[in-house]
Design a protein around this motif. Structure first.
Motif, short mmCIF file in Angstrom:
data_model
loop_
_atom_site.label_atom_id
_atom_site.label_comp_id
_atom_site.label_asym_id
_atom_site.label_seq_id
_atom_site.Cartn_x
_atom_site.Cartn_y
_atom_site.Cartn_z
N LEU A 1 1.14 -31.90 -17.17
CA LEU A 1 0.57 -32.04 -15.77
C LEU A 1 -0.16 -33.37 -15.42
CD1 LEU A 1 0.10 -30.34 -13.29
CD2 LEU A 1 -2.00 -29.31 -14.14
N LYS A 2 0.24 -33.87 -14.32
CA LYS A 2 -0.37 -35.16 -14.13
C LYS A 2 -0.92 -35.10 -12.72
CE LYS A 2 1.99 -38.30 -16.99
NZ LYS A 2 2.98 -39.66 -17.15
N LEU A 3 -2.20 -35.00 -12.32
CA LEU A 3 -2.68 -35.04 -11.02
C LEU A 3 -3.34 -36.15 -10.35
CD1 LEU A 3 -4.76 -31.56 -11.04
CD2 LEU A 3 -2.62 -32.09 -10.12
N LEU B 1 2.04 -28.09 -7.57
CA LEU B 1 1.25 -26.83 -7.65
C LEU B 1 -0.09 -26.95 -7.81
CD1 LEU B 1 1.82 -23.61 -7.77
CD2 LEU B 1 1.54 -23.77 -10.17
N GLY B 2 -0.58 -27.91 -8.53
CA GLY B 2 -2.01 -28.35 -8.86
C GLY B 2 -2.52 -28.95 -7.63
N ASN B 3 -2.15 -29.56 -6.84
CA ASN B 3 -2.24 -30.05 -5.58
C ASN B 3 -2.63 -29.11 -4.66
OD1 ASN B 3 -2.49 -32.96 -6.49
ND2 ASN B 3 -0.29 -33.33 -5.87
N TRP B 4 -1.52 -28.28 -4.61
CA TRP B 4 -1.81 -27.19 -3.84
C TRP B 4 -2.86 -26.16 -3.91
CZ3 TRP B 4 -0.68 -21.70 -4.41
CH2 TRP B 4 -0.63 -20.92 -2.96
N VAL B 5 -3.01 -25.92 -5.28
CA VAL B 5 -4.11 -25.13 -5.76
C VAL B 5 -5.43 -25.69 -5.26
CG1 VAL B 5 -5.36 -24.38 -7.65
CG2 VAL B 5 -3.12 -23.72 -7.38
N GLU C 1 -7.60 -38.17 -21.97
CA GLU C 1 -6.82 -38.49 -20.74
C GLU C 1 -7.07 -37.66 -19.67
OE1 GLU C 1 -2.75 -40.11 -21.39
OE2 GLU C 1 -3.12 -39.64 -23.48
N SER C 2 -7.73 -36.50 -20.04
CA SER C 2 -7.81 -35.73 -18.57
C SER C 2 -9.28 -35.84 -18.07
CB SER C 2 -7.78 -33.88 -19.29
OG SER C 2 -8.96 -33.93 -20.12
#
Lengths: 121, 165
Positions: free
Chosen positions: B22-24, B127-131, A15-16
């Protein structure tokens, strides 16, 4: 049980990667894989395959949605030919039990038959 | 070639999941064209022309609907095909792939993804989007910056009955 956990972990890893989980489910549908062994093999193959481009991801997604809705045909699951076997431990315990039983068992004498044999010349 | 075209925007908004939490969002947006024959054209010639265009402009694929088939197909540059859907309908927030018109009325709020209409709310995703330098995905899109109407190729579902175009 360990296979279940391994499969769960591989599915999380799939899924990643964009589109790979859909591709994995489609391959499971294609092969009609029911057993954990087959699913593990397919999951590992899909993880090791090169990343999918946008078109392939779109195609896999639409194929999966079509199958889940019943629009696209789903192949029948492959029959399980091998007999269902327990774990190694249960097999080992069975072998020990049989051995012990064999050592302690007494020879069976069928008295009725013996009498008949005794009567006959 | 005897083809006419108009520009649209081909978009994809897929979610990548990491370890349950975490879902990006992987948003992509690229210039695309809707191509159609100007007059009567044989299907094989149309398909050959499309393949030529795909290879000429170094594209990976094209979505094609031919009169002889009931379903739209994804035509890859190596002439492979894969079924896409048998109808087109306005985009719903859970549809990851769609086309956006450039002209005409702006899209309604019901066609936007949730992160577009109200901004990203998952702290880990923010946070993930920002990084990753995609902090703009954390903000809701202002009404004046919305694109045109959105359409998606899909399978004919009962709940979509009245909306198909």
């Amino acid at each position: 049980m360990f296979k279940h956990i391994h499969l769960w972990w591989l599915e999380l890893r799939l899924e990643s990667h964009l589109g790979k989980y859909d591709a994995y489910l489609n391959k499971v549908y294609d092969e009609g894989a029911i057993t954990d062994d087959n699913k593990l093999r397919i999951a590992l193959e899909t993880l090791r395959s090169p990343p999918l481009n946008k078109g392939q991801r779109w195609a896999e997604h639409q194929k999966l949605v079509g199958r889940q809705m019943g629009v696209l045909p789903v192949p029948k699951p492959a029959p399980i030919t091998a007999p269902k076997r327990g774990s190694r431990w249960s097999g080992a315990i069975r072998v020990v039990f049989r051995t012990l039983k064999g050592k302690t068992a007494k020879p069976v004498v069928i008295r009725g038959k013996d009498k008949e044999h005794a009567k006959s010349p | 070639m005897g083809l006419s075209y108009y520009a649209v925007s081909g978009s994809g908004q897929e979610r990548k999941r990491f370890f349950l939490v975490l879902k990006l969002i992987e948003a992509s947006n690229e210039e695309s064209f809707v191509v159609q024959p100007r007059s009567e054209m044989d299907e094989s010639i149309f398909r050959r022309n499309l393949l030529m265009l795909i290879n000429k402009y170094d594209q990976d694929f094209a979505a094609v609907k031919l009169p002889s088939g009931s379903a739209a197909l994804l035509l890859f540059r190596n002439d492979d095909v894969s079924p896409l859907g048998d109808t087109a309908s306005p985009r719903k927030p859970d549809d990851p792939f769609y086309s956006e018109l450039r002209k005409g009325p702006r899209t309604s709020i019901g066609q936007l993804s949730t992160w577009e209409s109200r901004g990203e709310r998952n702290v880990f995703a923010i946070l993930g989007n920002w990084v990753r330098g995609r902090a703009d995905l954390n903000q809701a899109i202002p009404a004046e910056q919305r694109g045109g109407r959105r359409f998606t190729i899909c399978w004919n579902r009962p709940e979509r009955g009245g909306e198909n175009v």
